[in-house]
Design a protein around this motif. Structure first.
Motif, mmCIF file in Angstrom:
data_model
loop_
_atom_site.group_PDB
_atom_site.id
_atom_site.type_symbol
_atom_site.label_atom_id
_atom_site.label_comp_id
_atom_site.label_asym_id
_atom_site.label_seq_id
_atom_site.Cartn_x
_atom_site.Cartn_y
_atom_site.Cartn_z
ATOM 1 N N TYR A 27 -13.725 -0.916 26.070
ATOM 2 C CA TYR A 27 -12.902 -0.217 27.046
ATOM 3 C C TYR A 27 -13.221 -0.766 28.441
ATOM 4 C CZ TYR A 27 -11.921 3.643 23.748
ATOM 5 O OH TYR A 27 -11.500 4.410 22.688
ATOM 6 N N PHE A 38 -7.159 8.637 25.841
ATOM 7 C CA PHE A 38 -7.978 9.347 26.822
ATOM 8 C C PHE A 38 -7.133 9.890 27.964
ATOM 9 C CE2 PHE A 38 -12.417 9.166 25.745
ATOM 10 C CZ PHE A 38 -12.431 8.239 24.717
ATOM 11 N N GLY A 39 -7.564 11.032 28.488
ATOM 12 C CA GLY A 39 -6.912 11.654 29.628
ATOM 13 C C GLY A 39 -7.327 10.997 30.926
ATOM 14 N N THR A 40 -6.735 11.487 32.003
ATOM 15 C CA THR A 40 -6.930 10.908 33.336
ATOM 16 C C THR A 40 -8.256 11.313 33.966
ATOM 17 O OG1 THR A 40 -5.589 12.755 34.132
ATOM 18 C CG2 THR A 40 -4.485 10.629 33.863
ATOM 19 N N LEU A 54 -13.621 14.178 30.414
ATOM 20 C CA LEU A 54 -12.493 13.461 29.820
ATOM 21 C C LEU A 54 -12.057 14.168 28.548
ATOM 22 C CD1 LEU A 54 -13.974 9.860 30.094
ATOM 23 C CD2 LEU A 54 -11.991 10.676 31.365
ATOM 24 N N LYS A 58 -8.319 5.057 37.519
ATOM 25 C CA LYS A 58 -7.463 4.743 36.362
ATOM 26 C C LYS A 58 -8.057 5.377 35.124
ATOM 27 C CE LYS A 58 -5.384 0.233 37.314
ATOM 28 N NZ LYS A 58 -5.301 -1.150 36.792
ATOM 29 N N PRO A 59 -7.206 5.804 34.182
ATOM 30 C CA PRO A 59 -7.756 6.306 32.911
ATOM 31 C C PRO A 59 -8.481 5.190 32.170
ATOM 32 C CG PRO A 59 -5.435 6.872 33.136
ATOM 33 C CD PRO A 59 -5.749 5.900 34.221
ATOM 34 N N LEU A 60 -9.322 5.578 31.259
ATOM 35 C CA LEU A 60 -10.021 4.625 30.416
ATOM 36 C C LEU A 60 -9.003 3.751 29.674
ATOM 37 C CD1 LEU A 60 -13.085 4.553 30.029
ATOM 38 C CD2 LEU A 60 -12.811 5.956 28.005
ATOM 39 N N LEU A 75 -17.917 13.556 35.147
ATOM 40 C CA LEU A 75 -16.504 13.320 34.871
ATOM 41 C C LEU A 75 -16.205 13.867 33.481
ATOM 42 C CD1 LEU A 75 -13.788 11.868 35.638
ATOM 43 C CD2 LEU A 75 -14.680 9.874 34.423
#
Lengths: 115, 109
Positions: free
Chosen positions: A35, B99-101, B88, A41-43, B86
């Motif tokens: 990843y 995955f979410g933002t 997620l 930015k999202p993953l 964070l």
């Protein structure tokens, strides 16, 4: 060692360098993932390997080249990168890819800076 | 393309306060996972919910999967500085995870 390990933890490279990121999982899992995590930015999923076979490549530029020599090890070979490739690169594994759950176990990441 | 929107994006609260983080999508997922990522580390799986309406508790954290399996919430009671990170959410489907933002939480002592 337990879980998922990644080396190096930090890497600074010039645009003409060639380097490799290494990931090792000690969980007996069959699927491994790369990843990219950038700020704001999202993953982003880059590559998926299942039983050492690459099964997913999400439109990643050819300057990123993955390699999975066995089910425990995953590499990401880097060459002629751009400054916008600077990010945290995360490796993950899951027990199998053929599931509705795909719970991900992540390594600590490699913080990459491209100058 | 399946998208998972999290809200709020950022949250800064005092120690001891309660908070709720939301994860919403227009797509149905087979499962929903929540992860927490601390600075300089990779995300760590907190919980997986699989049944619509399911509620799971992990100490002061309560996770709920929406009845239609399109959304989820995470409620933290009496937040502590150790909850900073964070958060997620991730939707699971056959051979897929989205995955979410992300929601960045800061708990101030």
């Amino acid at each position: 060692e337990t879980g998922v390990t990644q080396t190096p933890r930090h890497l600074v490279m010039g645009m003409t360098n060639k380097k490799s990121l290494k990931c090792e999982q000690h969980l007996g899992h069959n699927a491994m993932y790369w990843y990219k995590q950038s700020a704001k930015k999202p993953l982003e999923l880059m590559f998926v390997y299942s039983l050492e076979e690459r099964v997913e490549n999400n439109s990643v530029p050819s300057r990123f080249s993955p390699e999975c020599p066995n089910s425990s090890h995953l590499f990401l070979h880097l060459h002629t990168l751009q400054p916008e490739d600077s990010a945290l690169y995360l490796c993950a594994s899951s027990q199998t890819r053929d599931s509705h759950y795909n719970e991900q176990f992540f390594g600590p990441g490699t913080r990459l800076t491209v100058l | 393309t399946q998208l998972l929107e999290q809200s709020p994006q950022f949250l800064s609260i005092q120690e001891g306060e309660n908070l709720t983080v939301y994860c919403n999508s227009s797509s149905v997922f087979s499962s929903l996972q929540w992860y927490r990522q601390e600075p300089g580390e990779g995300p760590v799986l907190l919980v997986t919910v699989v049944t619509g309406g399911e509620v799971k508790k992990l100490k002061r954290l309560t996770f709920q999967f929406g009845d239609a399996r399109k959304d989820s919430s995470l409620h933290i009671t009496a937040a502590q500085p150790g909850d900073t990170g964070l958060y997620l959410c991730a939707g699971g489907g056959y051979q897929k995870v989205t995955f979410g933002t992300g929601t960045k939480l800061q708990v101030i002592p």
